[in-house]
Write an enzyme that holds these catalytic residues in place. Structure first.
Site, PDB file in Angstrom:
ATOM      1  CE1 TYR A 242      -4.240  -1.689   0.289  1.00 48.57           C
ATOM      2  CE2 TYR A 242      -2.686  -3.390   0.918  1.00 48.57           C
ATOM      3  CZ  TYR A 242      -3.936  -3.021   0.489  1.00 48.57           C
ATOM      4  OH  TYR A 242      -4.873  -3.976   0.233  1.00 48.57           O
TER       5      TYR A 242
ATOM      6  CE  LYS B 296       4.807 -15.899  -6.081  1.00 46.46           C
ATOM      7  NZ  LYS B 296       4.443 -17.262  -6.487  1.00 46.46           N
TER       8      LYS B 296
ATOM      9  CG  ASP C 224       1.551 -18.697  -5.905  1.00 37.53           C
ATOM     10  OD1 ASP C 224       1.986 -18.816  -4.744  1.00 37.53           O
ATOM     11  OD2 ASP C 224       2.230 -18.971  -6.906  1.00 37.53           O
TER      12      ASP C 224
ATOM     13  CG  ASP D  31      -7.456  -5.905   1.341  1.00 33.48           C
ATOM     14  OD1 ASP D  31      -8.501  -6.155   1.964  1.00 33.48           O
ATOM     15  OD2 ASP D  31      -7.348  -4.940   0.566  1.00 33.48           O
TER      16      ASP D  31
ATOM     17  CG  ASP E 104     -12.549  -9.226   0.279  1.00 32.38           C
ATOM     18  OD1 ASP E 104     -12.631  -8.866   1.470  1.00 32.38           O
ATOM     19  OD2 ASP E 104     -12.885  -8.495  -0.678  1.00 32.38           O
TER      20      ASP E 104
END
Ligand code: ATP
Length: 352
Positions: A130, A183, A215, A239, A243
């Site tokens: 971000y 990652k 992933d 984030d 979801d």
């Protein structure tokens, strides 16, 4: 104890009003002594004060014991020079809310995409991808030419250590299992630092620690939803993953969260402002209500006030009973209740 209520944009005013009804019922039933007050933020304050994130609101937030913040439609805000600051990110930065705690649980009798799931995603909240949170001054995203855009990602040892500690402390109170997600095979330095820190912190705890790349994790959480318990990860992975977890466990309207730091805690649903359904009284306020319950739990823990934790447990149980009955649900879950009626029904059960 002072609780500041900020309505937010889109479905924010509707779901926050429903949550407020429940908070007031809990306040009365458990004699919590909460004083609720309001301040402006988002499109409301842009109109009245020329900014989506007024300094006066930040000052009020700092004076409050807890904050209830509705979702914000930052996608339609004007540029910062014209008053359009991302108040959600701004709040996390201003109050140093480094831990975003996002649980997702399948509730008995409530429709879900998976049979069993009970996970808590512990998401680092102050740095990562971000760009707006990464700078002391200036912006972490820029365009040297019209055809090239550069965005900065910051990962610090301090940021990783403190989120790792929050996750380990939580895992200790649950099944003792901690999964770190990153990652590190590609982002060898930044995610490598994150993994190094989580391993270092976790070595002081008796936890069962495993690790997956983001992933692979998106596939695994669909394939083996009941395998995971506490998941710790960096900002944007958390984030997105939360979801996914919320949707798997029943829908975005069910995913609560708090943003917590050492001194402040903000109840904020994991979902966004859902402008497509705003103003129709059909949004599901469950996530917002459960976020308030999480805030109660945090306040109870911090101030040694067990009645707040008792109220949090009771709200959770009432929501569970409410969702188990199809006639007690909002339209996203196949039920007939409006946002306000759902809040009133939960408040009534709580009071009774
Ligand atoms: P934002 O830009 O603020 O993130 P968004 O619409 O892009 O908003 P979400 O608000 O997370 O993202 O919503 C994604 C989808 O989920 C939308 O179709 C929305 O209608 C639905 N949704 C989100 N929250 C709720 C809710 N509380 N109740 C019912 N449906 C919801």
């Amino acid at each position: 104890m002072k609780i500041l209520v900020l309505k937010g944009d889109g479905i924010g005013p509707e779901i926050v009003a429903a949550a407020e009804t429940v908070v007031k019922a809990a306040n009365k039933r458990f004699n919590l002594g909460l004083e609720l007050d309001t301040a402006e933020v988002g499109l409301e304050s842009l109109k009245s004060q020329g900014t989506t994130f007024p300094d006066s609101t930040v000052a009020r937030m700092k004076e409050s014991d807890g904050i209830i913040l509705g979702p914000l439609d930052t996608a339609i805000y004007p540029p910062p020079e014209q008053g359009g600051t991302n108040a959600s990110g701004g709040t996390r930065k201003a109050l140093d809310l480094f831990a975003n705690i996002r649980p997702s649980r399948v509730r008995p009798g409530c429709p879900a995409h998976v049979k069993k799931m009970d996970v808590v995603i512990v998401r680092e909240n102050t740095e990562g991808f971000y760009a707006d949170r990464n700078m002391y001054m200036g912006r972490g995203e820029f365009m040297p030419t019209p055809d090239m855009a550069i965005s900065m990602r910051k990962v610090t040892r301090e940021g990783c250590m403190r989120i790792a500690k929050a996750a380990c402390e939580l895992a200790k109170t649950r099944s003792g299992k901690l999964t770190m997600v990153h990652k590190g095979n590609v982002m060898k330095m930044s995610d490598g630092l994150f993994a190094e820190c989580v391993n270092a912190v976790a070595s002081d705890y008796k936890l069962d620690v495993d690790e997956y790349f983001i992933d692979a994790m998106t596939a695994l959480i669909v394939r083996k939803p009941d395998f995971f318990d506490v998941i710790v990860t960096t900002n944007m992975y958390g984030d997105i993953l939360s979801d996914l977890a919320a949707e798997l466990s029943g829908g975005l309207g069910l995913g609560p969260s708090v943003n917590a730091g050492a001194n402040h805690c903000v109840a904020q649903a994991a979902h966004g402002s859902a402008p497509d359904i705003a103003g129709k009284n059909i949004a599901n306020p469950t996530a917002m209500i459960l976020s308030c319950a999480m805030l109660f739990d945090w306040l109870g823990n911090r101030h040694g006030r067990p009645e707040l934790q008792e109220a949090a447990k009771r709200i959770d149980a009432v929501i569970e009973a409410q969702l188990a009955d199809q006639d007690g649900r909002t339209p996203d879950l196949g039920g007939p209740l409006g946002t306000d009626a759902f809040g009133a029904a939960v408040a009534k059960k709580l009071a009774g």
